[in-house]
Motif scaffolding. Structure first.
Motif, short mmCIF file in Angstrom:
data_model
loop_
_atom_site.label_atom_id
_atom_site.label_comp_id
_atom_site.label_asym_id
_atom_site.label_seq_id
_atom_site.Cartn_x
_atom_site.Cartn_y
_atom_site.Cartn_z
N LYS A 167 78.36 29.16 -34.18
CA LYS A 167 77.25 29.66 -34.99
C LYS A 167 76.83 28.61 -36.02
O LYS A 167 75.63 28.32 -36.19
CB LYS A 167 77.64 30.96 -35.69
N THR A 168 77.81 28.05 -36.70
CA THR A 168 77.49 27.08 -37.74
C THR A 168 76.95 25.79 -37.15
O THR A 168 76.06 25.16 -37.73
CB THR A 168 78.75 26.79 -38.59
N THR A 170 75.78 11.93 -41.26
CA THR A 170 74.77 12.69 -40.53
C THR A 170 75.10 12.84 -39.05
O THR A 170 74.45 13.63 -38.35
CB THR A 170 73.39 12.03 -40.66
N SER A 171 76.10 12.13 -38.56
CA SER A 171 76.57 12.40 -37.20
C SER A 171 77.15 13.81 -37.11
O SER A 171 77.31 14.36 -36.02
CB SER A 171 77.64 11.39 -36.79
N ALA A 172 77.49 14.39 -38.27
CA ALA A 172 78.01 15.77 -38.40
C ALA A 172 79.42 15.92 -37.87
O ALA A 172 79.92 17.04 -37.74
CB ALA A 172 77.08 16.78 -37.71
N TYR A 173 80.11 14.82 -37.59
CA TYR A 173 81.45 14.94 -37.05
C TYR A 173 82.46 15.39 -38.09
O TYR A 173 83.38 16.14 -37.78
CB TYR A 173 81.87 13.61 -36.41
N HIS A 174 82.30 14.91 -39.32
CA HIS A 174 83.21 15.37 -40.38
C HIS A 174 83.07 16.88 -40.57
O HIS A 174 84.06 17.62 -40.64
CB HIS A 174 82.90 14.64 -41.68
N ALA A 175 81.83 17.35 -40.61
CA ALA A 175 81.59 18.78 -40.78
C ALA A 175 82.06 19.56 -39.56
O ALA A 175 82.62 20.66 -39.69
CB ALA A 175 80.10 19.03 -41.01
N SER A 176 81.88 19.00 -38.38
CA SER A 176 82.24 19.71 -37.14
C SER A 176 83.71 20.06 -37.10
O SER A 176 84.10 21.16 -36.70
CB SER A 176 81.88 18.86 -35.92
N TYR A 220 72.52 30.62 -43.46
CA TYR A 220 73.65 29.91 -44.05
C TYR A 220 74.34 30.80 -45.09
O TYR A 220 75.56 30.99 -45.08
CB TYR A 220 73.18 28.63 -44.74
N MET A 221 73.54 31.33 -46.02
CA MET A 221 74.10 32.13 -47.11
C MET A 221 74.80 33.38 -46.57
O MET A 221 75.91 33.74 -47.01
CB MET A 221 72.99 32.55 -48.08
N THR A 222 74.16 34.05 -45.61
CA THR A 222 74.71 35.30 -45.08
C THR A 222 75.98 35.08 -44.27
O THR A 222 77.00 35.77 -44.47
CB THR A 222 73.65 36.00 -44.19
N VAL A 269 71.58 27.01 -28.28
CA VAL A 269 72.71 27.85 -28.66
C VAL A 269 73.87 27.72 -27.68
O VAL A 269 75.04 27.65 -28.09
CB VAL A 269 72.26 29.32 -28.81
N VAL A 270 73.58 27.68 -26.39
CA VAL A 270 74.65 27.57 -25.40
C VAL A 270 75.31 26.20 -25.48
O VAL A 270 76.54 26.07 -25.43
CB VAL A 270 74.11 27.84 -23.98
N GLU A 271 74.49 25.16 -25.61
CA GLU A 271 75.02 23.81 -25.71
C GLU A 271 75.89 23.65 -26.95
O GLU A 271 76.94 22.97 -26.89
CB GLU A 271 73.87 22.79 -25.73
N CYS A 272 75.49 24.26 -28.06
CA CYS A 272 76.31 24.19 -29.28
C CYS A 272 77.65 24.87 -29.07
O CYS A 272 78.69 24.40 -29.55
CB CYS A 272 75.57 24.83 -30.45
N TYR A 273 77.64 26.01 -28.36
CA TYR A 273 78.91 26.67 -28.10
C TYR A 273 79.82 25.76 -27.28
O TYR A 273 81.02 25.62 -27.57
CB TYR A 273 78.72 28.00 -27.37
#
Length: 521
Positions: free
Chosen positions: A264-265, A373-379, A314-316, A238-242
């Motif tokens: 969060k996402t 799947t690198s998730a960069y577009h989503a990021s 995800y939904m919430t 969680v900290v690394e994602c932030y």
């Protein structure tokens, strides 16, 4: 099932308490210094006009927009030289650093492509020569401060480093330089340097305080949801994602909501990645992917227990965010966020199908899927939520995958594959780009890694070029792509290790400097 190391942080930031009195003292002092620093810079730059030196202060973060291309050339005297060095401290956290610091504009056309290529080849040779020369000269450098700068540059160029990491390093470096050269500076210059240094420290600490409050909020959410315990097979980061999102998004206080939602996402995406790659059963992953496509909370009733908390969150989270965005007139943003998550899950499932069917895709097929799947577009999209600047035009531009975006995504993929390949193969992960290129091209592993390094170098050149050209949107929009590339360099490339998964060493040290330890003032 993968055996990931536990979080090196636990609930540290949930329980973190700030020294409010100290922060108030710093804020008051920074406000006083603001006017003094403003005067110093005006004098050093030759009293520029208001449009050449514009200021704004938001929660004590300084934002400078200075036309350096003219002023550096006209006013680089022995007096202004140290001032301009210190100026770098103040603008180092500015998202537009690449374009601000570049001293020339280059016209570009298709007819000049060959000439540009020739110029790039010459620069490549110059860089190669410089690296060899600096490495060989380093043991003979007697000046410890100069040797420190050389080692820093050789480890990873400044341009490719995280902006906040750079800021902290240069504040420390220039403080040492200031102390070392005190005897050869006139008293006024030394006093001005000290004021600039103090202001830079205060600015860093006060922005750090904002980030501390944000990571505390994200960590508290993570703990309350119990996601680390409910999805114990996945990485608790969680900290690394932030920090990932903080390093990508614009750092102004007004973008705080964007950073919190993005963090969060991004945590949910990290959990999703591990669910598909390291734990989920093929049939259950298919069901999960189909349900994400429908975005239907009721579909969760038929899920196996282990995946319900992830889907429910995800939904919430998206439902609550959509309601807030509707009040502000930005509901269109969440639609694109959902689409980004759906696209990501489809790509994750395609990789799961490859593994399930023992299928090795061709290099182009692999690249097409793995760049998603690198998730960069989503990021990028996820850090745009709550930003009024994230118009439909901006989102559509990003979705069109202009070259700067594609280049950043390629950097993420071509750094990630060579570094994570061994660990992923040991746990039965889907075939990586290394294997795809080896099988299709008949290349050795070493040859593929060299090819990926070439792709990486070309992608960085494309990013640099895009930052020099006229831009359709503010630089802090484009800088998200640059910063995404910087995150990958910092966490994967600089030490040739996966320092996101194995984050207890250098990554923890870096985060401690960014989020825990204030700079002594």
């Amino acid at each position: 099932m993968a055996q990931f190391p536990p979080s090196p942080w636990g609930h540290f930031f949930v329980d973190y308490v700030q020294d409010v009195a100290k922060l108030d003292e710093w804020a008051e002092r920074a406000q006083v210094l603001k006017e003094e620093v403003k005067l110093i810079l005006r004098n050093a730059l030759g009293t520029p006009s208001d449009h050449e030196l514009s200021w704004s202060m938001s929660s004590n973060e300084l934002v400078l927009d200075i036309n350096l291309k003219m002023k550096l050339k006209r006013h680089y005297t022995e007096y202004t030289r140290p001032i301009m060095i210190m100026l770098r401290i103040l603008i180092i956290t500015k998202e537009a650093m690449i374009s601000i610091m570049w001293p020339f504009d280059f016209a570009y056309s298709e007819r000049e492509d060959t000439r540009h290529q020739l110029g790039e080849d010459i620069l490549d040779e110059a860089i190669g020569f410089t690296i060899v020369h600096l490495n060989s000269s380093l043991p003979n450098i007697l000046d410890p401060l100069f040797a420190k700068q050389v080692r820093w540059a050789l480890e990873l160029p400044t341009q490719k480093r995280l902006l906040r990491t750079n800021a902290r390093y240069f504040i420390s470096l220039y403080e040492e330089i200031n102390d070392a050269t005190n005897s050869v500076m006139d008293p006024e210059t030394y006093e001005n340097m000290c004021k600039l240094l103090e202001y830079a420290k205060l600015d860093f600490n006060l922005v750090q305080a904002i980030h501390q409050r944000e990571v505390k909020e994200v960590s508290r959410w993570w703990k309350e949801k119990g996601l680390a315990e409910k999805l114990s097979y996945a990485r608790d980061r969680v900290v690394e994602c932030y920090v990932w999102v903080m390093s990508t998004a614009a750092s102004e206080p007004r973008f705080s909501q964007s950073r919190v939602f993005g963090a969060k996402t991004f945590n949910l995406i990290s959990l999703t990645d591990d669910t598909y790659d390291a734990y989920g059963v093929y049939e259950e992953l298919k069901q999960y992917t189909d349900s994400i496509e429908r975005w239907d909370l009721a579909a969760m009733d038929d899920f196996p227990e282990y995946v319900k908390p992830l889907y429910h969150e995800y939904m919430t989270l998206f439902k609550d965010t959509e309601e807030e965005l509707e009040k502000e007139g930005y509901s269109y943003q969440i639609v694109h966020m959902k689409q980004a998550v759906q696209e990501l899950c489809r790509a994750y499932f395609t990789e799961a199908e490859w593994y399930h069917n023992r299928y090795t895709p061709g290099s182009e097929e692999y690249k097409r899927v793995s760049l998603v799947t690198s998730a960069y577009h989503a990021s990028f999209l996820l850090t745009m939520v709550y930003m009024k600047e994230a118009s439909i035009d901006v989102i559509e531009w990003w979705n069109s995958m202009p070259r700067i975006i594609m280049a950043a995504t390629e950097i993420g993929r071509f750094i990630d594959d060579p570094v994570t390949n061994k660990f992923e193969q040991e746990r039965g992960h889907v075939v990586s780009g290394i294997e795809c290129f080896m099988e299709e091209k008949g290349m050795t592993r070493q040859e593929v890694q060299y090819l990926f390094k070439h792709f990486y170098d070309v992608a960085w050149k494309d990013i640099n070029e895009a930052c020099l050209h006229p831009r359709p949107f503010p630089m802090y929009i484009l800088s998200k792509a640059v910063n995404l590339a910087r995150v990958m360099d910092a966490w994967y490339n600089s030490h040739n290790a996966d320092e996101y998964t194995f984050s207890g060493g250098r990554t923890k040290e870096m985060i401690t400097e960014l989020l825990v330890n204030a700079i002594p003032v």
